[in-house]
Design a protein around this motif. Structure first.
Motif, PDB file in Angstrom:
ATOM      1  N   LYS A  37     -31.215   2.732  25.283  1.00 51.07           N
ATOM      2  CA  LYS A  37     -32.381   1.814  23.948  1.00 51.07           C
ATOM      3  C   LYS A  37     -33.446   3.428  23.805  1.00 51.07           C
ATOM      4  CE  LYS A  37     -32.846  -3.035  24.379  1.00 51.07           C
ATOM      5  NZ  LYS A  37     -33.022  -4.018  25.152  1.00 51.07           N
ATOM      6  N   LYS A  38     -33.904   3.910  24.232  1.00 44.08           N
ATOM      7  CA  LYS A  38     -34.506   4.874  24.242  1.00 44.08           C
ATOM      8  C   LYS A  38     -34.239   6.223  24.379  1.00 44.08           C
ATOM      9  CE  LYS A  38     -38.703   2.155  24.314  1.00 44.08           C
ATOM     10  NZ  LYS A  38     -40.056   1.581  25.065  1.00 44.08           N
ATOM     11  N   ASP A  39     -33.124   6.082  25.213  1.00 40.18           N
ATOM     12  CA  ASP A  39     -32.733   7.447  26.108  1.00 40.18           C
ATOM     13  C   ASP A  39     -30.701   7.729  26.287  1.00 40.18           C
ATOM     14  OD1 ASP A  39     -32.445  10.466  26.826  1.00 40.18           O
ATOM     15  OD2 ASP A  39     -33.498   9.758  29.250  1.00 40.18           O
ATOM     16  N   ILE A  40     -30.504   8.323  24.750  1.00 38.08           N
ATOM     17  CA  ILE A  40     -28.958   8.251  24.688  1.00 38.08           C
ATOM     18  C   ILE A  40     -28.104   8.815  25.599  1.00 38.08           C
ATOM     19  CG2 ILE A  40     -28.887  10.241  22.730  1.00 38.08           C
ATOM     20  CD1 ILE A  40     -27.442   7.601  21.335  1.00 38.08           C
ATOM     21  N   ARG A  41     -29.133  10.457  26.768  1.00 42.94           N
ATOM     22  CA  ARG A  41     -28.831  10.976  26.984  1.00 42.94           C
ATOM     23  C   ARG A  41     -27.646  10.460  28.092  1.00 42.94           C
ATOM     24  NH1 ARG A  41     -33.180  14.593  28.892  1.00 42.94           N
ATOM     25  NH2 ARG A  41     -34.442  12.399  29.160  1.00 42.94           N
ATOM     26  N   ILE A  42     -28.635   8.897  28.429  1.00 42.11           N
ATOM     27  CA  ILE A  42     -28.362   8.128  29.810  1.00 42.11           C
ATOM     28  C   ILE A  42     -26.278   7.369  29.605  1.00 42.11           C
ATOM     29  CG2 ILE A  42     -30.285   7.331  30.766  1.00 42.11           C
ATOM     30  CD1 ILE A  42     -29.548   4.693  30.289  1.00 42.11           C
ATOM     31  N   ILE A  43     -25.929   7.870  28.339  1.00 40.34           N
ATOM     32  CA  ILE A  43     -24.947   6.733  27.674  1.00 40.34           C
ATOM     33  C   ILE A  43     -23.324   7.663  28.849  1.00 40.34           C
ATOM     34  CG2 ILE A  43     -23.291   6.656  25.865  1.00 40.34           C
ATOM     35  CD1 ILE A  43     -25.142   5.881  24.079  1.00 40.34           C
ATOM     36  N   PRO A  44     -23.136   8.828  29.014  1.00 43.66           N
ATOM     37  CA  PRO A  44     -21.989   9.601  30.020  1.00 43.66           C
ATOM     38  C   PRO A  44     -22.023   8.949  31.497  1.00 43.66           C
ATOM     39  CG  PRO A  44     -22.936  11.477  28.302  1.00 43.66           C
ATOM     40  CD  PRO A  44     -23.553   9.789  28.561  1.00 43.66           C
ATOM     41  N   LEU A  45     -23.725   9.028  31.581  1.00 43.26           N
ATOM     42  CA  LEU A  45     -23.630   8.461  33.121  1.00 43.26           C
ATOM     43  C   LEU A  45     -23.432   7.494  33.205  1.00 43.26           C
ATOM     44  CD1 LEU A  45     -24.620   9.510  35.932  1.00 43.26           C
ATOM     45  CD2 LEU A  45     -26.657   8.382  35.409  1.00 43.26           C
ATOM     46  N   TRP A  46     -23.551   6.204  32.182  1.00 45.21           N
ATOM     47  CA  TRP A  46     -23.005   5.043  32.404  1.00 45.21           C
ATOM     48  C   TRP A  46     -22.246   4.076  32.436  1.00 45.21           C
ATOM     49  CZ3 TRP A  46     -26.007   0.635  32.214  1.00 45.21           C
ATOM     50  CH2 TRP A  46     -25.696  -1.266  31.921  1.00 45.21           C
ATOM     51  N   ILE A  47     -20.926   5.144  31.244  1.00 46.40           N
ATOM     52  CA  ILE A  47     -19.666   5.278  31.635  1.00 46.40           C
ATOM     53  C   ILE A  47     -19.101   5.738  32.808  1.00 46.40           C
ATOM     54  CG2 ILE A  47     -18.200   5.435  30.106  1.00 46.40           C
ATOM     55  CD1 ILE A  47     -19.160   5.903  27.906  1.00 46.40           C
ATOM     56  N   TYR A  48     -19.734   6.631  32.882  1.00 47.24           N
ATOM     57  CA  TYR A  48     -19.033   6.508  34.866  1.00 47.24           C
ATOM     58  C   TYR A  48     -19.510   5.684  35.961  1.00 47.24           C
ATOM     59  CZ  TYR A  48     -18.331   8.975  38.807  1.00 47.24           C
ATOM     60  OH  TYR A  48     -17.994  10.441  40.110  1.00 47.24           O
ATOM     61  N   SER A  49     -20.696   5.374  35.740  1.00 45.38           N
ATOM     62  CA  SER A  49     -21.074   4.655  36.812  1.00 45.38           C
ATOM     63  C   SER A  49     -20.292   2.801  36.808  1.00 45.38           C
ATOM     64  CB  SER A  49     -22.365   4.368  36.720  1.00 45.38           C
ATOM     65  OG  SER A  49     -23.533   5.763  36.697  1.00 45.38           O
ATOM     66  N   VAL A  50     -20.390   2.591  35.508  1.00 44.69           N
ATOM     67  CA  VAL A  50     -19.722   1.328  35.644  1.00 44.69           C
ATOM     68  C   VAL A  50     -18.167   1.282  36.257  1.00 44.69           C
ATOM     69  CG1 VAL A  50     -18.914  -0.748  33.704  1.00 44.69           C
ATOM     70  CG2 VAL A  50     -21.407   0.503  33.830  1.00 44.69           C
ATOM     71  N   PHE A  51     -17.293   2.205  35.680  1.00 50.45           N
ATOM     72  CA  PHE A  51     -16.070   2.816  35.437  1.00 50.45           C
ATOM     73  C   PHE A  51     -15.897   2.720  37.305  1.00 50.45           C
ATOM     74  CE2 PHE A  51     -12.949   5.238  36.123  1.00 50.45           C
ATOM     75  CZ  PHE A  51     -11.036   4.166  36.022  1.00 50.45           C
ATOM     76  N   ALA A  52     -16.412   3.590  37.426  1.00 53.48           N
ATOM     77  CA  ALA A  52     -17.105   4.445  38.908  1.00 53.48           C
ATOM     78  C   ALA A  52     -17.660   2.621  40.275  1.00 53.48           C
ATOM     79  CB  ALA A  52     -18.358   4.874  39.253  1.00 53.48           C
ATOM     80  N   VAL A  53     -17.861   1.862  40.394  1.00 54.96           N
ATOM     81  CA  VAL A  53     -18.952   0.431  40.874  1.00 54.96           C
ATOM     82  C   VAL A  53     -17.689  -0.216  40.897  1.00 54.96           C
ATOM     83  CG1 VAL A  53     -19.931  -0.490  40.399  1.00 54.96           C
ATOM     84  CG2 VAL A  53     -21.013   1.207  40.373  1.00 54.96           C
ATOM     85  N   HIS A  54     -16.659  -0.836  39.021  1.00 59.79           N
ATOM     86  CA  HIS A  54     -15.823  -1.571  39.444  1.00 59.79           C
ATOM     87  C   HIS A  54     -14.284  -0.782  40.659  1.00 59.79           C
ATOM     88  CE1 HIS A  54     -17.415  -3.055  35.366  1.00 59.79           C
ATOM     89  NE2 HIS A  54     -18.156  -3.686  36.134  1.00 59.79           N
ATOM     90  N   VAL A  55     -14.511   0.123  40.094  1.00 55.97           N
ATOM     91  CA  VAL A  55     -13.310   0.407  40.442  1.00 55.97           C
ATOM     92  C   VAL A  55     -13.442   0.352  42.511  1.00 55.97           C
ATOM     93  CG1 VAL A  55     -11.284   2.588  42.051  1.00 55.97           C
ATOM     94  CG2 VAL A  55     -11.737   2.084  38.537  1.00 55.97           C
ATOM     95  N   LEU A  56     -14.724   1.078  42.394  1.00 57.99           N
ATOM     96  CA  LEU A  56     -15.070   0.829  44.339  1.00 57.99           C
ATOM     97  C   LEU A  56     -14.721  -0.455  44.795  1.00 57.99           C
ATOM     98  CD1 LEU A  56     -17.342   4.191  44.458  1.00 57.99           C
ATOM     99  CD2 LEU A  56     -15.098   3.426  45.361  1.00 57.99           C
ATOM    100  N   TYR A  57     -15.443  -1.205  43.773  1.00 59.96           N
ATOM    101  CA  TYR A  57     -15.691  -2.550  43.961  1.00 59.96           C
ATOM    102  C   TYR A  57     -14.728  -3.307  44.430  1.00 59.96           C
ATOM    103  CZ  TYR A  57     -17.790  -7.303  44.229  1.00 59.96           C
ATOM    104  OH  TYR A  57     -18.615  -8.075  44.720  1.00 59.96           O
ATOM    105  N   GLY A  58     -13.103  -3.219  43.911  1.00 60.19           N
ATOM    106  CA  GLY A  58     -11.935  -3.838  43.369  1.00 60.19           C
ATOM    107  C   GLY A  58     -11.270  -2.909  44.743  1.00 60.19           C
TER     108      GLY A  58
END
Length: 101
Positions: free
Chosen positions: A65-86
């Motif tokens: 909401k306030k810091d748009i710089r985290i979007i690339p980190l968010w995309i990478y992190s969510v993908f990594a969590v889903h893959v590693l969890y799976g």
């Protein structure tokens, strides 16, 4: 890892949401392999993968909401969590019970 072991020992203790990352990893692996052999698979696999990243971006925008710089980190992190969890769930299913020393 522990979800896979738990699924082997007691299916009733695992909710359907725990299996989603495992299905995602299987979708990535099988879809990627089959997309080389079957053209129709490409028309299913790549649009669904694109849709996944669109949803990831939308939820990333909501989270940033306030810091748009985290979007690339968010995309990478969510993908990594889903893959590693799976992958961990698949390994847990293949390994079996915990071993006590």
């Amino acid at each position: 890892f522990s979800i896979g072991v738990l699924m082997r020992n007691s299916c009733h203790s695992v909710n359907i949401r725990h299996t989603i990352p495992m299905c995602f990893v299987l979708f990535l692996f099988i879809g990627f392999i089959l997309s080389f052999s079957f053209t129709v698979t490409r028309f299913i696999f790549f649009p669904l993968l694109f849709l996944y990243f669109i949803f990831d971006l939308v939820f990333g925008l909501k989270a940033a909401k306030k810091d748009i710089r985290i979007i690339p980190l968010w995309i990478y992190s969510v993908f990594a969590v889903h893959v590693l969890y799976g992958v961990g769930t698949i390994i847990g299913l293949s390994k079996g019970n915990y071993k006590n020393k």
